[in-house]
Design an enzyme around this catalytic site. Structure first.
Site, PDB file in Angstrom:
ATOM      1  N   SER B 215       0.837  -1.207   0.000  1.00  0.00           N
ATOM      2  CA  SER B 215       0.000   0.000   0.000  1.00  0.00           C
ATOM      3  C   SER B 215       0.869   1.253   0.000  1.00  0.00           C
ATOM      4  CB  SER B 215      -0.892  -0.016   1.234  1.00  0.00           C
ATOM      5  OG  SER B 215      -0.133   0.282   2.381  1.00  0.00           O
ATOM      6  N   ASP B 272       0.206 -11.072  -1.348  1.00  0.00           N
ATOM      7  CA  ASP B 272      -0.085 -11.069   0.085  1.00  0.00           C
ATOM      8  C   ASP B 272      -1.230 -12.065   0.283  1.00  0.00           C
ATOM      9  OD1 ASP B 272       0.018 -10.282   2.699  1.00  0.00           O
ATOM     10  OD2 ASP B 272      -0.856  -8.308   2.390  1.00  0.00           O
ATOM     11  N   SER B 280       1.112 -13.547   9.579  1.00  0.00           N
ATOM     12  CA  SER B 280       1.805 -12.272   9.733  1.00  0.00           C
ATOM     13  C   SER B 280       1.119 -11.422  10.798  1.00  0.00           C
ATOM     14  CB  SER B 280       1.805 -11.541   8.377  1.00  0.00           C
ATOM     15  OG  SER B 280       2.166 -10.200   8.521  1.00  0.00           O
TER      16      SER B 280
END
Lengths: 508, 508
Positions: B215, B272, B280
């Site tokens: 991002s 991801d 994570s």
């Protein structure tokens, strides 16, 4: 060369200074972190930038330099990048942000299960060949194609894409025959023998081979100890015109150049999936102008192809994709339970090849038999002999010395025939107990050869002294380790100590 | 320091010379191709070698130097490797072949469809954390886990493995609350507001955040423009002891250090996956000692999570894995159809956060509402207020200035509160025609912000001027592009020109 008067023209670019760093991976551009261009363009370490020099460009990864190796306005390039741009000391390059790598979206789609469509693979392969993919991105592409195996249409599309980005050879006459082994079987070095036999029978076989992907030696690695294999297209044409055949490294002629880029990363990961294998094999053959192809698919519990079922499946895919390109192909499913011949490693395999070609008394019979089968198959496919008469013709060609004579002639045309080098450092591995050899682990014996330095260390590798079925006494020699350096020998020894069952001996 | 008398001791090793090259990727060791060690050990370019200095070691990739940058017996290291080894100019290192990376076999197994079992993931994560994986190998692991998504047991195993290799914090009292947003929604920067509200109500919230993965900004990137976030554990403890909360970067405290290594490559690949996301997120929370966790899962056609169904699935996995570790978690599924607040990029988002905390007239309401919902949820979970009373309590805490006061106090304890920087270069993007804003593409507007330089360029990004549902005239301002450099502005402009429909306006 720039003169002082032209220096003003470099104000938007920067000047090259050669540092001479060879990364053998992604192209790298070295720049000062605080240089004007990095600040103006926001080039942080690990950024990908486009480097233009004259009418050439490359995409490179930024590494920052914080010392006075470089001054503001200076940059350097890794050696391969320097060569590709044809750079000279002091040349002025210009830097810019590369176009967004749109094709990576298709790779991400594949990772999440969407098939490649339309020209997806053409664009990916073109981007790859133009150096737009970083090593990390290439690794993701390879892994995605392995985890989400390519279907028939994708395999044809990848093969076509790989052919299209490279050169494509044409030959003055047909048939043009070729041969490929799927690999995974140490020492299965039939190609030089097959080429010699069929060329001695007048067939055209302009053979280009790869270097090893994950094995201790490829045919190009092995031939390189005997002769020059790094031939350009003009040299290949000269050799083929005079001898009807060659035994060259394929990488020098830009046949399927994407394949070489993929192979470098596949080798680092020790991955080699069916879809990529089909495209890799057939793109090279199609680009090389082959009309008839014989494929050797060894299968066995520790070969690359694990079972007869898997071998049949791969065969069907290879023949199906070959047919889509009008290439006539046959496949031989062969025994892949143990290494072939005695040597494993470039020079050691070259010795076996010479021994078979010279019809020496103790030449490895299994290697000879396999070469005869494959050569016989090609002789039949190409119409040299009637169906069923190929093996006998191949045998005769070997036995009367015509094959060796042709082999010598090919090597001489490529630059001479050398004897294989030998190593300084050897170590015997002996049987811990007496009994019968029941199993040899192809993968782990290949690993030993690689730890010993093969294929980069040409003379390194393993010399097998037993076959499955042999009876041995305790202390009998199972195999010899050959290394060029003591470091590599020690490293391989540690592995062998941890793996005492690479050759399994069971008490009768 | 070595003295001349000790130099003899270096004959098996080589001496370090600092070149000051920062690769930000794999550790690199620079050596002459013709140096004695490379020849003796067979270290070719791209080889992986173990470098020992004192009681520390790293695994590095060899780059060869062919010029006189280095002399025989000298080597250099990339900057991160130099720092990790605590090296000084002239130090004597020793080099050896690293142990075979056995865990890579498990990664290959996963690629071909075998699930990770037993301690497979522990060993992989340990090897990764110890720097044994090259970037290419890490990319293969990440891609394999994306293409062959991790099942429940694998997600728990990966989470545990990632907790185990790092530090684990304990706090003097419970509950310890935490908050995480799954991301994918530009500008959804609720964390600083939530932390301020719940800490003002006496809850312990030692918040550690990541930097952006794919991002234009992560919470740590945004907080970094306001205060110091690179705190060591002692500093975090001091801040939390005095204020009951912190807003620190998690990477500095070795909570789940493997995650940071994975994130670097995930970011390069823009990948991801669900399994890695769960591990994570939760490994960081568990390692940070959280007992209660609220998760924000925005979903929408261009958010990270595309549909309500996918959001429910991810929620179930997150809550299931959290439960396996005794962590109490709740998830809020939120609207993910358009960006939140106005700013996209570290400094621009920091402005929105300050505006909400300061209860400014024109503070973005959507950002305020979301922060109130999440903070309310935590206040209820932790038993501060009765069920159903959380949002009202959070609202009151914001409106009476206690939240901003707490935020200021936290920032002061971390090192001061700065105003966000502004950029030099701006460009307006206007509506081509009048009508109603019907769609905003989160991914492509985030891409614009990244092309403008976010998150590395702190002040860069996008300032939104419209929301879905707004009526606009032709020529009305849709958004502003903010860049620190003209190069980045030009690059983003080219992308915007090619993508005129990032904000879709339809005639009424």
């Amino acid at each position: 060369m720039t003169t002082s008067g032209e220096e003003g023209a470099c104000h938007l670019g920067i000047r090259l200074k050669r540092l001479g760093i060879n990364s053998r991976s992604d192209h790298i551009i070295y720049m000062r972190e605080d240089c004007a261009v990095c600040r103006a363009e926001g080039f942080s370490a690990q950024a990908r930038v486009r480097v233009d020099l004259g009418d050439r460009f490359i995409i490179a990864t930024v590494h920052h330099v914080s010392t006075d190796l470089l001054s503001d306005g200076e940059a350097s390039l890794s050696e391969r990048a320097w060569a590709l741009l044809g750079a000279s000391e002091g040349d002025c390059i210009s830097l810019s942000h590369p176009a967004l790598l749109e094709s990576l979206r298709k790779v991400r789609g594949k990772i999440y299960g969407r098939a490649f469509e339309g020209d997806d693979l053409s664009i990916i392969v073109r981007d790859l060949t133009e150096g737009r993919y970083s090593d990390v991105e290439t690794a993701a592409f390879i892994t995605a194609c392995s985890a989400r195996d390519l279907d028939g249409a994708e395999r044809i599309a990848l093969t076509k894409a790989m052919v299209d980005v490279g050169d494509r050879l044409e030959w003055p006459r047909t048939p043009v025959v070729d041969k490929h082994c799927i690999g995974g079987l140490p020492g299965n070095r039939t190609t030089p023998i097959v080429v010699a036999i069929v060329a001695a029978n007048g067939l055209l076989m302009p053979k280009t081979s790869s270097r090893a992907i994950t094995s201790p030696a490829g045919t190009a690695d092995t031939m390189e100890v005997l002769t020059k294999v790094d031939l350009d297209l003009a040299a290949i044409r000269r050799v083929v015109e005079s001898e009807g055949a060659c035994l060259a490294w394929g990488g020098a002629v830009r046949l399927s150049p994407a394949d070489d880029l993929l192979i470098r990363i596949e080798r680092a990961l020790d991955i080699d999936s069916d879809g990529q294998l089909v495209a890799s094999v057939l793109s090279k053959k199609i680009a090389a102008g082959a009309t008839h192809l014989v494929l050797d698919i060894p299968y066995g519990p520790t070969a690359k192809v694990r079972s007869l079922e898997a071998a049949e499946k791969l065969k069907a895919s290879l023949l199906g994709v070959a047919a889509a390109f009008g290439l006539k192909a046959q496949a031989v499913l062969s025994d892949g339970t143990e290494p072939v011949g005695r040597g494993i490693g470039p020079a050691l395999e070259a010795r076996d090849v010479l021994s078979v070609l010279r019809c020496e008394q103790d030449a490895p019979e299994d290697l000879r038999d396999r070469a005869i089968t494959l050569a016989g198959c090609l002789l039949e496919m190409a119409g040299c002999v009637d169906a069923g008469a190929g093996a006998a013709c191949a045998t005769a060609t070997l036995d009367d010395g015509r094959a060796f004579k042709k082999f010598e002639a090919i090597c001489m045309a490529q630059g001479g025939l050398a004897e294989p080098p030998v190593v300084k450092h050897r170590r015997a591995v002996e049987a811990a107990k007496g009994g019968r050899v029941v199993r040899i682990d192809n993968r782990r014996i290949a690993q030993v050869a690689k730890l010993l330095g093969a294929p980069d260390a040409k003379a390194a590798g393993v010399l097998m002294r037993v076959c499955v079925g042999d009876s041995v006494e305790a202390g009998a020699l199972l195999y010899e380790m050959h290394a060029e350096t003591t470091g590599e020998l020690a490293y391989a020894l540690a592995y062998v100590d941890q793996n005492p069952d690479i050759i399994a001996v069971e008490v009768n």
